[in-house]
Motif scaffolding. Structure first.
Motif, PDB file in Angstrom:
ATOM      1  N   GLY A  59     -34.615  54.665 -28.268  1.00  0.00           N
ATOM      2  CA  GLY A  59     -33.769  55.857 -28.337  1.00  0.00           C
ATOM      3  C   GLY A  59     -34.645  57.079 -28.199  1.00  0.00           C
ATOM      4  O   GLY A  59     -35.780  57.002 -27.736  1.00  0.00           O
ATOM      5  N   SER A  62     -29.702  52.354 -18.872  1.00  0.00           N
ATOM      6  CA  SER A  62     -30.961  52.764 -19.509  1.00  0.00           C
ATOM      7  C   SER A  62     -31.801  51.555 -19.874  1.00  0.00           C
ATOM      8  O   SER A  62     -33.024  51.544 -19.702  1.00  0.00           O
ATOM      9  CB  SER A  62     -30.654  53.576 -20.781  1.00  0.00           C
ATOM     10  OG  SER A  62     -29.915  54.727 -20.472  1.00  0.00           O
ATOM     11  N   PHE A  63     -31.138  50.533 -20.387  1.00  0.00           N
ATOM     12  CA  PHE A  63     -31.832  49.304 -20.784  1.00  0.00           C
ATOM     13  C   PHE A  63     -32.567  48.690 -19.594  1.00  0.00           C
ATOM     14  O   PHE A  63     -33.743  48.314 -19.697  1.00  0.00           O
ATOM     15  CB  PHE A  63     -30.811  48.319 -21.366  1.00  0.00           C
ATOM     16  CG  PHE A  63     -31.375  46.969 -21.704  1.00  0.00           C
ATOM     17  CD1 PHE A  63     -32.056  46.753 -22.888  1.00  0.00           C
ATOM     18  CD2 PHE A  63     -31.245  45.895 -20.819  1.00  0.00           C
ATOM     19  CE1 PHE A  63     -32.584  45.508 -23.206  1.00  0.00           C
ATOM     20  CE2 PHE A  63     -31.769  44.656 -21.114  1.00  0.00           C
ATOM     21  CZ  PHE A  63     -32.444  44.460 -22.314  1.00  0.00           C
ATOM     22  N   PRO A  98     -30.154  50.559 -25.989  1.00  0.00           N
ATOM     23  CA  PRO A  98     -31.318  50.320 -25.126  1.00  0.00           C
ATOM     24  C   PRO A  98     -32.589  50.156 -25.952  1.00  0.00           C
ATOM     25  O   PRO A  98     -32.569  50.317 -27.169  1.00  0.00           O
ATOM     26  CB  PRO A  98     -31.364  51.567 -24.256  1.00  0.00           C
ATOM     27  CG  PRO A  98     -30.705  52.620 -25.082  1.00  0.00           C
ATOM     28  CD  PRO A  98     -29.627  51.927 -25.875  1.00  0.00           C
ATOM     29  N   LYS A 111     -25.532  52.627 -21.330  1.00  0.00           N
ATOM     30  CA  LYS A 111     -26.662  52.090 -22.105  1.00  0.00           C
ATOM     31  C   LYS A 111     -27.340  50.962 -21.339  1.00  0.00           C
ATOM     32  O   LYS A 111     -28.566  50.841 -21.348  1.00  0.00           O
ATOM     33  CB  LYS A 111     -26.173  51.570 -23.466  1.00  0.00           C
ATOM     34  CG  LYS A 111     -25.806  52.631 -24.472  1.00  0.00           C
ATOM     35  CD  LYS A 111     -25.407  51.971 -25.786  1.00  0.00           C
ATOM     36  CE  LYS A 111     -24.982  53.002 -26.816  1.00  0.00           C
ATOM     37  NZ  LYS A 111     -24.555  52.355 -28.077  1.00  0.00           N
ATOM     38  N   LYS A 115     -19.547  53.826 -22.013  1.00  0.00           N
ATOM     39  CA  LYS A 115     -20.748  54.130 -22.806  1.00  0.00           C
ATOM     40  C   LYS A 115     -21.715  52.937 -22.815  1.00  0.00           C
ATOM     41  O   LYS A 115     -22.932  53.099 -22.700  1.00  0.00           O
ATOM     42  CB  LYS A 115     -20.358  54.485 -24.245  1.00  0.00           C
ATOM     43  CG  LYS A 115     -19.648  55.827 -24.369  1.00  0.00           C
ATOM     44  CD  LYS A 115     -19.274  56.101 -25.819  1.00  0.00           C
ATOM     45  CE  LYS A 115     -18.558  57.452 -25.949  1.00  0.00           C
ATOM     46  NZ  LYS A 115     -18.118  57.706 -27.337  1.00  0.00           N
ATOM     47  N   GLU A 116     -21.151  51.727 -22.928  1.00  0.00           N
ATOM     48  CA  GLU A 116     -21.993  50.535 -22.976  1.00  0.00           C
ATOM     49  C   GLU A 116     -22.685  50.310 -21.631  1.00  0.00           C
ATOM     50  O   GLU A 116     -23.852  49.903 -21.573  1.00  0.00           O
ATOM     51  CB  GLU A 116     -21.169  49.304 -23.361  1.00  0.00           C
ATOM     52  CG  GLU A 116     -20.672  49.305 -24.809  1.00  0.00           C
ATOM     53  CD  GLU A 116     -21.823  49.402 -25.794  1.00  0.00           C
ATOM     54  OE1 GLU A 116     -22.788  48.626 -25.677  1.00  0.00           O
ATOM     55  OE2 GLU A 116     -21.782  50.298 -26.675  1.00  0.00           O
TER      56      GLU A 116
END
Length: 951
Positions: free
Chosen positions: A333, A196-197, A330, A193, A189-190
């Motif tokens: 949202g 996306s970041f 990120p 993210k 999950k991280e």
């Protein structure tokens, strides 16, 4: 897929990635770092490139460590555990390295670093260009060199993050349910993210770079910093500012910028509030957002509610992240996600617009664009204010330093403030060493206050009323140079009206003053008991018509002159017919008609009355009732008490608790205990009132003010204090009952407020004023007490039986059975043994200050006398007055109480009026008779005190 297969895939991916990183380092970063520019812009960009290289090396090193551990594990037959996967086990560190790299990379993109780097004219860069072009063809064949560098320095690393997601997802499938699977799931999950970041960071960087290219050089030079990101542009998402104040609105991650023509305004997002409750809508259907900043408020207008909602959300998220000091992870949202920024904040701001805060720097708490809470204001001229603010103004307790213009010193105001102005109690330490402790209103000294100059040049102290920053009304002035105290009225900083002057030598006089000068005639009371009525000068020389009454009763009336070198001269009549001292003259009481007790210290009472009328709000308590604080240290403690902890006292004195307890303690016995605690506490309003009254009383009657001509003034003042304290207690009680919806109960015993004050409050407060008050009684009755003491000395020469005989005590009442000696011994040797218990009881009269307790001691003395007589008579014996007086006189002579006259008159003046006419009154009258008789007694029997004849 099993764990070993997932590990092998991860190992292969890491090996490929490391080879790519090595090529990037050798073919791109090292050549770029060798081409150091010489212009300032190039140098700034080069620093960013060096930092980017550091981030790159850290990422490379950590990836190598992950690869080394995985390879080592694969070469053994041991099974894998979660600690072997650095990308999972140390996922936070991995993520941190990637975030740092891409943030630095984006900063380099924003300042157009690649464009500047590829234009380098260094030989090292030219030498590598040919080789570099061959390497860059792997990424693009058509793009320019700068775009190719941009791609090669982020695409492999970004692709590797996506590969991590795929490989860790497969690894997750190999684990069974349990903590290890949960850990891998969380890591996946991280990394999602993180992907996306990276996308958002790169998009923002390109968006921002495009803005700097489109803006003019002036704006770019002033606004462009590597870390700043453009979040929204009114040209992309249309919105306009009110009153046509801008052509373009730019929302960055740290500032909101309004551009109009060739100028712009920027607002730090940490001090921007977006009013979500603003629902203004024009007739044309424009939807409005209200933007609040420390010195300006303006509106942003959108043409539809959706546009307004997006801007509102983006503004709030940007403000919140700016306040947090870091971006979200990120960055964004989904629309609508994320909490709103807090309305209360802590920040530093320099005011620039016209107003009382212009050029001042405020550091502290804010609320909706205004200083609100604790804060510090500092001006360039040296002024500063530390304290509480409310709605943009000083409000509550604060300390203000104001530099003096002609000296390198400051005036320091430690005061309560209300809506930007000093109001209520405060202490001001002036730069010239003077100190004011008292009340303010609208920045001026107003109400009760003390001004003191402790310096050696001209030491003085004023205690009294102020109005519009000047001494006005009733007050006491101590001139320590002259050794004088003025007690009287003032007008515009001058003695004006009736006044009493008391000197260190014991002389006192009462005169009328006008603008600080004596006018008209007055009365002058000299230390030798002479009294002069007429006109006299400031140096106390008689002048003009007057009457001089001497201590021996003679009266000189006429015209007085004082010529240099010739002394006092007079023309008049000397009356020698009266040879007796007149107490009405020698003990004249001053100030009674001119200074009615209800008009003295009105400034103290007014503050407490206003506090009650305001509803006894706790936050204003110290402002109204703070006069119990007399030092800066106490002032600091009081603020700690108000705003931090409540201290160590057993009783809670919060206002809500005080009002609650008042209702519970209305019964007489309970009320007495409650008031005793309250008056002794420095935290209860009644205790604070008492402390302020003590200060006023001591300022008037202690030291120089200890003059017998002021006794009645002081005595009635103490009684009035009790009355006012009772009134304020009643006011607090009524407020407490009113808040509970109850009505005050009517008194069932029929006592008036004055009687209640005298019977309940006066005994509780008297110890606070007793030293000064009893000194006045001693001075007033000094002559009578001297005669009485001489009488006691003479009577003490008598043995017991001789004294009983001398005082005409009936022989059958003599307590001879108490003595075991022979008749001759009894008559000639034994002293101070008869009625010993009664004597010891009466001696306790000086151990208490309460008139009520003194009367109880007198009653017990009477009971001890009666008990001794009953024992002698071997039956109950009720003493008639004729027998009581000689026996009481015997006990008084043996008790040898000093200043008995002062004691008797203090009891008489301050006793509970309900005791008049009763047993206590009777016994006090008997004691007075003994006292007067001892004064008048003829002691010619002294020579017979050692005689041997039988009584």
């Amino acid at each position: 897929m099993c764990t070993s297969e997932a590990t092998a895939s991860l190992l292969q991916a890491e090996e490929t990635f490391l080879a790519c990183l090595a090529r990037i380092d050798a073919l791109i970063l090292k050549p770029l770092l060798q081409a150091e520019p010489h212009d300032q812009k190039g140098k700034d960009n080069f620093k960013l490139l060096v930092l980017l290289n550091d981030r790159f090396q850290a990422l490379w090193n950590f990836t190598e460590e992950n690869y080394r551990i995985l390879k080592q594990k694969c070469s053994t037959s041991e099974s894998f555990c979660i600690q072997d996967f650095y990308a999972v086990w140390k996922g936070d560190l991995f993520l941190s390295l990637y975030i740092q790299y891409f943030v630095t990379f984006a900063n380099y993109v924003v300042v157009q670093g690649f464009e500047h780097a590829t234009k380098s004219k260094s030989e090292a860069w030219k030498h590598h260009k040919t080789v570099l072009k061959q390497f860059l063809t792997d990424f693009t064949t058509e793009a320019s060199m700068s775009l190719a560098l941009y791609a090669v320095l982020h695409k492999p690393i970004r692709d590797h993050v996506e590969q991590y997601v795929l490989l860790l997802t497969k690894l997750n499938e190999a684990f069974k349910e349990g903590p290890e699977k949960d850990l891998v799931t969380s890591a996946v999950k991280e990394y999602v993210k993180l992907g996306s970041f990276i996308s958002q960071v790169l998009d923002e960087a390109c968006f921002t770079k495009a803005l700097w290219k489109s803006l003019g050089y002036k704006f770019t030079e002033m606004l462009c910093v590597p870390e700043r990101r453009l979040l929204e542009d009114s040209r992309n998402l249309p919105i306009s500012a009110s009153t046509n104040r801008s052509d373009r609105i730019l929302l960055f991650d740290d500032v909101l910028v309004l551009i109009q023509g060739n100028s712009f305004q920027s607002f730090d997002l940490k001090l921007v509030w977006v009013d979500k409750n603003c629902r203004e809508k024009s007739a044309a259907g424009v939807y409005v957002l209200r933007i609040i900043t420390p010195e300006e408020t303006f509106f942003l207008s959108a043409k539809d509610p959706q546009m307004k909602a997006v801007w509102q959300w983006k503004l709030n998220q940007a403000i919140r992240q700016a306040l947090n000091g870091k971006r979200d992870f990120p960055l964004w949202g989904k629309t609508g996600e994320g909490t709103e920024p807090p309305s209360r904040r802590f920040f530093t701001y320099v005011f620039r617009l016209e107003g009382k805060f212009k050029s001042a720097t405020y550091e502290g708490e804010w609320h909706w664009g205004k200083p609100h809470g604790k804060g510090t204001l500092k001006w360039r001229d040296g002024r500063n204010h530390v304290g509480d603010f409310k709605d943009g103004l000083e409000h509550g307790f604060g300390i203000c330093l104001v530099p003096r213009q002609s000296e390198d010193r400051y005036d320091c105001y430690k005061c309560h403030w209300h809506e930007g102005k000093m109001r209520g109690y405060g202490i001001c330490e002036y730069g010239n060493e003077m100190v004011y402790k008292g009340y303010f209103k609208d920045n001026l000294r107003q109400g009760f206050g003390i001004l003191e100059n402790p310096s050696a040049d001209h030491p003085f102290k004023y205690t009294g009323q102020w109005e519009n920053d000047k001494k006005n009304g009733y007050g006491v002035w101590d001139d320590k140079d002259r050794g004088e105290r003025y007690i009287g009225t003032w007008l515009d900083d001058h003695k004006h009206g009736q006044g009493i002057v008391v000197t260190q030598s014991g002389v006192c006089y009462q005169r009328t003053f006008h603008a600080g000068k004596m006018v008209g005639s007055g009365i002058l009371l000299l230390e030798d008991d002479s009294v002069y009525e007429g006109n006299f000068m400031e140096d106390l020389k008689f002048v003009g018509k007057g009457k001089l009454s001497f201590a021996n009763g003679f009266i000189l009336e006429g015209t007085f002159t004082n010529k240099s070198g010739q002394g006092l001269q007079t023309q008049g009549i000397l009356n020698t017919s009266n040879e007796q001292l007149d107490d009405r003259i020698t003990k004249a009481q001053l100030g009674l008609e001119d200074f009615p007790v209800e008009k003295r210290w009105k400034g103290i009472y007014d503050q407490f009355l206003e506090f009650i009328h305001s509803g006894c709000k706790e936050e204003t308590e110290e402002s109204f009732t703070g006069f119990h604080i007399q030092t800066s240290k106490e002032l600091r403690k009081s603020q700690e008490y108000l705003f931090c902890q409540r201290g160590t006292e057993d009783v809670s004195w919060k206002m809500e608790d005080i009002l609650e307890e008042l209702v519970q303690h209305q019964e007489l016995e309970s009320l007495h205990c409650y008031l005793d605690k309250a008056l002794k506490s420095s935290l209860h309003p009644l205790g604070k009132l008492l402390k302020a009254l003590m200060i006023a009383f001591q300022a008037t009657y202690s030291g120089i003010g200890a003059n017998r001509h002021l006794l009645t003034m002081a005595q009635e003042e103490v009684k009035y204090y009790a009355k006012k304290i009772w009134e304020f207690y009643q006011g607090l009680l009524h407020l407490a009952l009113e808040q509970k919806g109850q009505l005050p109960t009517k008194s069932v015993d029929g006592e008036t407020n004055d009687q209640k004050a005298c019977s309940i409050v006066l005994p509780l407060i008297l110890p606070c004023f007793y030293p000064e008050l009893f000194m006045l009684y001693m001075l007033y009755h000094e002559r009578e007490d001297d005669l009485y003491c001489q009488g006691i000395v003479d009577l003490s020469l008598f043995p017991d039986l001789k004294l009983l005989e001398f005082l005409d005590v009936q022989k059958h009442l003599w307590p001879l059975k108490d003595l075991t000696l022979t008749t001759n011994q009894r008559r000639s040797l034994i002293k101070d043994k008869c009625f010993l218990s009664a004597t010891e009881c009466l001696q306790k009269l000086i151990t208490t200050v309460d008139p009520r307790e003194k009367l109880v001691i007198l009653q017990k003395t009477y009971e001890e006398i009666e008990s001794t007589v009953s024992r002698v008579a071997e039956k109950d014996y009720k003493l008639p007055m004729d027998d009581l007086l000689p026996l009481l006189m015997y006990v008084v002579s043996r008790a040898k109480i000093q200043h008995l006259g002062a004691e008797i008159h203090l009891i008489r003046d301050l006793m509970d009026p309900t005791n008049q006419g009763g047993l206590y009154d009777f016994l006090l009258t008997a004691l007075e008779s003994c006292y007067e008789h001892i004064q008048r007694m003829r002691l010619h029997q002294r020579e017979n005190c050692h005689g041997t004849h039988s009584p």
